[in-house]
Design a protein around this motif. Sequence first.
Motif, PDB file in Angstrom:
ATOM      1  N   LYS A 199      -2.340  -5.306  -9.835  1.00  0.00           N
ATOM      2  CA  LYS A 199      -1.665  -4.597 -10.600  1.00  0.00           C
ATOM      3  C   LYS A 199      -0.154  -5.192 -10.906  1.00  0.00           C
ATOM      4  CE  LYS A 199      -3.990  -0.452  -9.349  1.00  0.00           C
ATOM      5  NZ  LYS A 199      -3.626   0.976  -8.744  1.00  0.00           N
ATOM      6  N   ALA A 200       0.506  -5.275 -11.906  1.00  0.00           N
ATOM      7  CA  ALA A 200       1.768  -5.398 -12.132  1.00  0.00           C
ATOM      8  C   ALA A 200       2.325  -4.562 -13.086  1.00  0.00           C
ATOM      9  CB  ALA A 200       2.116  -7.042 -12.597  1.00  0.00           C
ATOM     10  N   GLU A 250       4.868 -12.676  -6.923  1.00  0.00           N
ATOM     11  CA  GLU A 250       5.266 -11.639  -5.746  1.00  0.00           C
ATOM     12  C   GLU A 250       5.192 -10.209  -6.300  1.00  0.00           C
ATOM     13  OE1 GLU A 250       9.048 -13.713  -6.933  1.00  0.00           O
ATOM     14  OE2 GLU A 250       7.225 -14.385  -6.517  1.00  0.00           O
ATOM     15  N   GLN A 283       0.712  -6.425  -7.025  1.00  0.00           N
ATOM     16  CA  GLN A 283      -0.027  -5.964  -5.830  1.00  0.00           C
ATOM     17  C   GLN A 283      -1.516  -6.302  -5.894  1.00  0.00           C
ATOM     18  OE1 GLN A 283       0.769  -1.948  -6.853  1.00  0.00           O
ATOM     19  NE2 GLN A 283       3.106  -2.118  -6.031  1.00  0.00           N
ATOM     20  N   HIS A 284      -1.873  -6.464  -4.891  1.00  0.00           N
ATOM     21  CA  HIS A 284      -3.342  -6.945  -4.376  1.00  0.00           C
ATOM     22  C   HIS A 284      -3.983  -5.700  -3.848  1.00  0.00           C
ATOM     23  CE1 HIS A 284      -2.928 -11.143  -6.168  1.00  0.00           C
ATOM     24  NE2 HIS A 284      -1.632 -10.665  -5.648  1.00  0.00           N
ATOM     25  N   SER A 285      -5.240  -5.267  -4.110  1.00  0.00           N
ATOM     26  CA  SER A 285      -5.895  -4.503  -3.373  1.00  0.00           C
ATOM     27  C   SER A 285      -7.449  -4.374  -3.443  1.00  0.00           C
ATOM     28  CB  SER A 285      -5.575  -2.946  -3.547  1.00  0.00           C
ATOM     29  OG  SER A 285      -6.021  -2.497  -5.069  1.00  0.00           O
TER      30      SER A 285
END
Length: 109
Positions: free
Chosen positions: A77-78, A61, A64-66
């Motif tokens: 990204k993490a 969780e 981040q997804h884009s």
Amino acid sequence: MPLSSMAAPLMALRIFADEYRHLPAPCVWISTVSPDLLELSFYDDADGFEIWCEALRIRPEAVQHSVQGDGRTSVMKAVTNYSGGPVKLICFTTIPAPEGTRSRVEVGS
């Protein structure tokens, strides 16, 4: 700027080379622009990204997804802290064109 200003990412990289040498090799980025940041990038290697997230105990969780590049590139990204500084994992993967979609090369022909 002295090399010592990059101590945190260089130490993290040294630890990774020892403890995680069995993991897939990412592209490595350390810069004087952000001397405390270690960036590990993966290109068309979502599995490698996931393995590193697991090894660094980054929760799913927290990723981040884009999408970028006209919807053709998925980006994950993490960020986590390791050895006194931030470590950023980033993964770029190609999103396949839908069935029947023509490429720009085909359109121009």
